[in-house]
Design a protein around this motif. Structure first.
Motif, PDB file in Angstrom:
ATOM      1  N   VAL A  77     -20.495 -15.165  22.844  1.00  0.00           N
ATOM      2  CA  VAL A  77     -19.548 -14.057  22.692  1.00  0.00           C
ATOM      3  C   VAL A  77     -20.303 -12.734  22.656  1.00  0.00           C
ATOM      4  CG1 VAL A  77     -17.748 -13.058  21.252  1.00  0.00           C
ATOM      5  CG2 VAL A  77     -17.928 -15.537  21.462  1.00  0.00           C
ATOM      6  N   ALA A  78     -21.397 -12.704  21.908  1.00  0.00           N
ATOM      7  CA  ALA A  78     -22.187 -11.473  21.786  1.00  0.00           C
ATOM      8  C   ALA A  78     -22.724 -11.035  23.144  1.00  0.00           C
ATOM      9  CB  ALA A  78     -23.335 -11.686  20.812  1.00  0.00           C
ATOM     10  N   ARG A  79     -23.049 -11.991  23.992  1.00  0.00           N
ATOM     11  CA  ARG A  79     -23.567 -11.642  25.308  1.00  0.00           C
ATOM     12  C   ARG A  79     -22.509 -10.927  26.131  1.00  0.00           C
ATOM     13  NH1 ARG A  79     -25.723 -15.684  30.110  1.00  0.00           N
ATOM     14  NH2 ARG A  79     -26.503 -14.033  31.482  1.00  0.00           N
ATOM     15  N   VAL A  80     -21.283 -11.425  26.100  1.00  0.00           N
ATOM     16  CA  VAL A  80     -20.187 -10.772  26.829  1.00  0.00           C
ATOM     17  C   VAL A  80     -19.950  -9.376  26.257  1.00  0.00           C
ATOM     18  CG1 VAL A  80     -17.753 -10.895  27.458  1.00  0.00           C
ATOM     19  CG2 VAL A  80     -19.107 -12.985  27.355  1.00  0.00           C
ATOM     20  N   TYR A  81     -19.937  -9.276  24.930  1.00  0.00           N
ATOM     21  CA  TYR A  81     -19.686  -7.997  24.258  1.00  0.00           C
ATOM     22  C   TYR A  81     -20.737  -6.967  24.664  1.00  0.00           C
ATOM     23  CZ  TYR A  81     -18.167  -5.014  20.346  1.00  0.00           C
ATOM     24  OH  TYR A  81     -17.680  -3.992  19.578  1.00  0.00           O
ATOM     25  N   ASP A  82     -22.004  -7.373  24.658  1.00  0.00           N
ATOM     26  CA  ASP A  82     -23.087  -6.447  25.008  1.00  0.00           C
ATOM     27  C   ASP A  82     -23.024  -6.050  26.479  1.00  0.00           C
ATOM     28  OD1 ASP A  82     -24.081  -6.394  22.441  1.00  0.00           O
ATOM     29  OD2 ASP A  82     -25.565  -7.969  22.786  1.00  0.00           O
ATOM     30  N   LEU A  83     -22.688  -6.998  27.340  1.00  0.00           N
ATOM     31  CA  LEU A  83     -22.567  -6.670  28.763  1.00  0.00           C
ATOM     32  C   LEU A  83     -21.473  -5.634  28.993  1.00  0.00           C
ATOM     33  CD1 LEU A  83     -22.957 -10.123  30.555  1.00  0.00           C
ATOM     34  CD2 LEU A  83     -24.419  -8.126  30.854  1.00  0.00           C
ATOM     35  N   ALA A  84     -20.361  -5.779  28.278  1.00  0.00           N
ATOM     36  CA  ALA A  84     -19.258  -4.832  28.427  1.00  0.00           C
ATOM     37  C   ALA A  84     -19.661  -3.444  27.940  1.00  0.00           C
ATOM     38  CB  ALA A  84     -18.039  -5.330  27.664  1.00  0.00           C
TER      39      ALA A  84
END
Length: 225
Positions: A77-84
């Protein structure tokens, strides 16, 4: 395979230079739309958390309240959040692609907007920039203004709460018309119907809250008639 395992697979397929928003073009059919809802909530959640210029711990915590994160999936989840957050694409581009993914009139779009409101007010201050952000998202989603006002009234304490706006009927409409609108919204929003259509748990939770607001609006109007 969990939703977030599938999300991780999709992220691994992004080529150099691709932004997170490009994923929305690939998620137009069930069951991929469930994965798409997850990515959309994270992606726009990251954007709204920055809308007032500051990402607070409360906003991050609110995101976790809106979105159920299974144990062991926090890193994905954190990876998606950071990418956004890092993606140069603006929130309007995200919103357009999300609308294209779900299609016009999709119930999930209102669910997403409710989740974004929850994040926006988590720091105790509904900032004008956040209001502008959310109103623009609602426009891109083709949600009617009364739907935006209904959701805002649900989350912003000092916002005007108008039962006619909630049901999408004009002031002074006959009780029969109001009742018909109420029944249609109940059918459309009922969690059992959404479960049958395979919507994720996050969307079901938002729909349950919306159903309470819809029923309360009908009670207010019918009691005053």
């Amino acid at each position: 395979m969990s939703i977030w395992t599938r999300v991780t697979e999709l992220l691994s397929r992004l080529t150099r230079g691709d932004g997170l928003s490009t994923l929305f073009e690939r998620l137009r059919t069930p069951p991929e739309k469930t994965v798409g809802f997850a990515i959309a909530m994270v992606a726009l959640g990251a954007k709204i958390a920055k809308a007032d210029g500051l990402v607070t711990r409360n906003e991050v915590a609110a995101f976790r309240e809106v979105f159920i994160i299974p144990e062991g999936e926090e890193r994905n989840v954190a990876r998606v959040y950071d990418l956004a957050r890092q993606d140069i694409a603006g929130f309007e581009d995200y919103a357009r692609r999300i609308r294209g993914m779900f299609g016009e009139g999709a119930v999930q779009l209102a669910d997403l907007l409710e989740g974004l409101f929850h994040i926006a007010v988590a720091d105790g201050d509904y900032h004008p920039e956040e209001n502008q952000f959310l109103f623009r998202v609602a426009q891109i989603f083709d949600l009617p203004e009364h739907e935006f006002l209904r959701i805002r009234a649900e989350f912003v304490p000092d916002a005007e709460r108008d039962p006619y706006d909630v049901l999408g009927v004009p002031h002074g409409a006959p009780v029969e018309q109001v009742r018909a609108a109420w029944r249609a919204l109940v059918r459309e929003t009922h969690p059992d119907r959404l479960i049958a259509h395979g919507l994720p748990e996050e969307a079901i939770r938002m729909a349950e809250k919306r159903l309470i607001t819809i029923n309360r609006a009908w009670e207010q109007i019918s009691e005053a008639a």
